[in-house]
Every structure is written in structure tokens, then in C-alpha cells.
Design an enzyme around this catalytic site. Structure first.
Site, PDB file in Angstrom:
ATOM      1  N   GLY A 153      10.972   5.850  -3.655  1.00 26.83           N
ATOM      2  CA  GLY A 153      11.268   4.428  -3.605  1.00 26.83           C
ATOM      3  C   GLY A 153      10.184   3.681  -2.850  1.00 26.83           C
ATOM      4  O   GLY A 153       9.367   4.273  -2.139  1.00 26.83           O
ATOM      5  N   CYS A 154      10.179   2.361  -2.998  1.00 26.09           N
ATOM      6  CA  CYS A 154       9.118   1.567  -2.373  1.00 26.09           C
ATOM      7  C   CYS A 154       9.205   1.602  -0.854  1.00 26.09           C
ATOM      8  O   CYS A 154       8.197   1.789  -0.164  1.00 26.09           O
ATOM      9  CB  CYS A 154       9.157   0.131  -2.893  1.00 26.09           C
ATOM     10  SG  CYS A 154      10.745  -0.705  -2.721  1.00 26.09           S
ATOM     11  N   TYR A 155      10.407   1.420  -0.289  1.00 28.13           N
ATOM     12  CA  TYR A 155      10.537   1.472   1.168  1.00 28.13           C
ATOM     13  C   TYR A 155      10.138   2.847   1.714  1.00 28.13           C
ATOM     14  O   TYR A 155       9.364   2.932   2.683  1.00 28.13           O
ATOM     15  CB  TYR A 155      11.962   1.153   1.589  1.00 28.13           C
ATOM     16  CG  TYR A 155      12.354  -0.304   1.531  1.00 28.13           C
ATOM     17  CD1 TYR A 155      11.633  -1.291   2.208  1.00 28.13           C
ATOM     18  CD2 TYR A 155      13.486  -0.702   0.824  1.00 28.13           C
ATOM     19  CE1 TYR A 155      12.019  -2.617   2.177  1.00 28.13           C
ATOM     20  CE2 TYR A 155      13.883  -2.036   0.781  1.00 28.13           C
ATOM     21  CZ  TYR A 155      13.147  -2.993   1.460  1.00 28.13           C
ATOM     22  OH  TYR A 155      13.534  -4.317   1.424  1.00 28.13           O
ATOM     23  N   GLU A 246       5.626  -5.813   0.570  1.00 24.95           N
ATOM     24  CA  GLU A 246       6.562  -5.103   1.439  1.00 24.95           C
ATOM     25  C   GLU A 246       5.882  -4.783   2.768  1.00 24.95           C
ATOM     26  O   GLU A 246       4.690  -4.461   2.814  1.00 24.95           O
ATOM     27  CB  GLU A 246       6.994  -3.807   0.752  1.00 24.95           C
ATOM     28  CG  GLU A 246       8.088  -3.064   1.470  1.00 24.95           C
ATOM     29  CD  GLU A 246       8.637  -1.974   0.573  1.00 24.95           C
ATOM     30  OE1 GLU A 246       9.361  -2.311  -0.392  1.00 24.95           O
ATOM     31  OE2 GLU A 246       8.328  -0.800   0.811  1.00 24.95           O
TER      32      GLU A 246
END
Length: 350
Positions: A153-155, A246
């Protein structure tokens, strides 16, 4: 390699699918010969994403119409649960293609953890042994051999790039990690949701999934592996009013006898030869405008005003290094190509 590898993209009408195509059409060894988007089947791609019109890409089609034996690689940009069934059908019934999955379905090594966090039982847990966790910089050997590459995932991508070297080297206390994370609204997907409407998200910063975000499972899993102990990470995501980008701020307790300088040196030693991870000069604050549109992750280290603590900040583009760009990076690794191929875009500014 002179012959282009034939690729399919499942879920071409989503934001990650669109960015995969934006990057992939210029990749010299990659040719997209099939795109699926069940609700838009029969339409040209330009009808769904006007910025991708005129690139010679195929018309959108139904997933059920695919002949999997035609492809060298399938990129999967479908929602969780949908992905696992299609991927299982491909892997169990066809010798090729290889799968690069941008969903969550093969990220978690423990099927019970998947059921806990995603609310449904995994239908093909036996295929987990064929899957590699696709954090490119830390699992290259596994990615080279795996039939299924499960992109993080991105996080987790941002946080784990910052934290895995520190947990492995034991320069911080892995039992005391707090991650304050913020992402643009594209991270929530393209579907209609009230909290991402312009009138709701514009000029507003808000937390969501407090103490319950599904990416917590990946963070716990990978930091526990790196640290050699069971770890539960504090993680709170926030929605910020911009399209992409992000930034994660990691609040850490130093291990006894270590300093913020040790943290910086460990990160530099880990990433000095990495093309996409950069440790910034001392005192420079990472910001999303340093990485927008690129496959870069930029990190820096700051001594906390609280004795014995340190702050590590990382930033990336959630749609590129946090998803589609990392997928192409993993494609390059898996097929023995130069890892930077198709990913040398300079960040967009302003």
C-alpha cells in the site's frame, strides 16, 4: 531484450490504472495489449481518461473475455477480494503470465490477518507461498522469482522505506513507533464517496480510519519481521485537500546508546546506491512537491526536542512510488530489466 513484453491491465478505469498507463506507454519493453474495466467495456480509453487519448491503447473490455495465455504479465488494479479470485484462476490454470497486483489481496502473509482486516476469508491462502511482498528496495530476490508480486500500500511504502533499515539495525525501539500520515484524495480511489467530494474535502484536513486503517496490518507485519519481534505500530492517516502526494512523520524512540546521527547514517548506508530513495541534506524538510509525479521517495531525520527521541519524515507520490510506479519497478526487477526503465520522470513543480 528486443521484443516487447505483452501486458494486460485489469482495472484500467481507476487512478492507479491510469497512472500505470501514463508511465507504461513510454516503457521501451512493455506493450499493453488488453485493458479491462467492466463498467466501461466497449469504450475507448479516452472516454474514461481524456489525457490518455490518442496513445494507441486498446479498447476497454470485460475481464471474462481475456485469454491469459496471451500475456507475459498482468497488472491488477482491482479492489481487494475481486483480485484474489481472478489471480487464483490465472495462477492455478495457466503457466503464464506473472502477476503484479496493486490490491491488498496477497500482501499479508497470514490468511487470518487478511480476514481480520479485510472482513472476508481469503479464498486462495495456498497461493501466498507463490507471492512476494513487492517493496522493491527490500525484497528484490523474492520479486525476481515470484509468480505473484503483491505491491505494498502507499502508506506502508513510505513508512517502511523509512523504518525497515532502522528496525533491522536496532537503532530505534521498534515497540515505540507512532506514524502520523497524510495523503491526497486520490488515495481513496475514484469511486463516489461523500468525504472526497470537493465541498467536503476542499479546505479541510481530517483523520480517518483512526486506529483501524487496514494498512496497519502491513506495517505491523513488515516491521515485526525487520525487528525480529512482534510489533504493533501506532498509525493515523489523514486526508488532505490535494489530488496526489503523501507524507508520513514517524515519531521514534532511540535505542539505548544511539543518536539521531546513527539513524541518519543507517538510512544513508541503506539507500546510498538506490535510484529512487534519497536521504535529504541535514535540515531539509521533505515535502510532497519534491516528488509529485515521480517514482521518488525522499526521507530526512530530525532530532526531537524530547531527549532520546527522533523524528523521521518521508514523502512520495501515492500514485507513483506508492502504487503504479512501484508496480513498474517490480516489473523491471521480475523480468531482469534495468530497474529505472520507464521511471526516470523528474518531479512536477509547481
Amino acid at each position: 531484450m528486443s521484443t516487447k513484453l505483452k501486458a494486460a491491465l485489469l482495472g484500467a478505469s481507476g487512478y492507479t490504472g491510469a497512472d500505470l498507463l501514463r508511465l507504461g506507454v513510454l516503457h521501451p519493453q512493455l506493450e499493453f495489449t488488453a485493458l479491462t474495466a467492466n463498467t466501461h467495456a466497449g469504450k475507448p480509453l479516452g472516454a474514461v481518461f481524456p489525457h490518455l487519448d490518442g496513445l494507441g491503447l486498446p479498447q476497454l473490455q470485460q475481464t471474462d473475455d481475456m485469454n491469459w495465455d496471451e500475456f507475459d504479465v498482468v497488472f491488477c488494479g482491482l479492489p481487494h477480494a475481486t483480485s484474489q479470485a481472478i489471480i487464483a484462476e490465472i495462477v492455478e490454470n495457466h503457466d503464464r503470465p506473472r502477476i503484479i497486483d496493486m490490491s491488498a489481496d496477497y500482501r499479508l502473509r497470514d490468511p487470518d490477518s487478511y480476514q481480520k482486516w479485510y472482513g472476508n476469508k481469503h479464498i486462495a491462502p495456498h497461493l501466498q507461498q507463490k507471492a512476494a511482498y513487492g517493496l522493491s528496495e527490500h525484497y528484490r530476490d523474492e520479486i525476481k522469482e515470484a509468480r505473484i508480486i503483491a505491491c505494498p500500500g502507499c502508506y506502508p511504502t513510505a513508512a517502511l522505506l523509512a523504518l525497515i533499515p532502522l528496525a533491522k539495525a536496532k537503532v530505534v525501539d521498534a515497540a515505540d513507533i507512532v506514524i502520523d500520515a497524510k495523503s491526497g484524495v486520490s488515495g481513496a480511489g475514484r469511486g463516489l464517496k461523500q468525504n472526497t467530494l470537493f465541498a467536503e474535502a476542499g479546505e479541510s484536513l481530517s483523520p480517518y480510519a483512526v486506529a483501524s486503517h487496514r494498512h496497519s496490518a502491513e506495517l505491523d507485519q513488515e516491521i515485526s519481521l525487520a525487528a525480529g519481534q512482534d510489533v504493533v505500530v501506532g498509525f493515523t492517516p489523514h486526508l488532505i485537500p490535494m489530488s496526489r502526494g503523501e507524507l508520513v512523520t514517524c515519531h521514534l524512540k532511540l535505542a539505548e546508546g544511539h543518536t539521531a546521527t546513527d539513524v541518519r547514517e543507517r538510512l544513508k548506508a541503506s539507500y546510498d546506491n538506490e535510484p529512487f530513495v534519497q536521504i535529504l541534506e541535514d535540515g531539509v524538510f521533505p515535502s510532497t512537491n519534491m516528488v509529485r509525479g515521480s517514482n521518488l521517495c525522499k526521507i530526512n531525520v530530525f532530532e526531537d526536542r524530547i531527549p532520546g527521541r527522533v523524528i523521521v519524515i518521508a514523502t512520495l507520490d501515492n500514485l507513483v512510488k506508492g502504487s503504479a510506479g512501484q508496480a513498474i519497478q517490480n516489473f523491471n526487477i521480475a523480468f531482469g530489466l534495468e530497474e529505472t526503465t520507464g521511471l526516470q520522470q523528474v518531479a512536477l513543480f509547481p
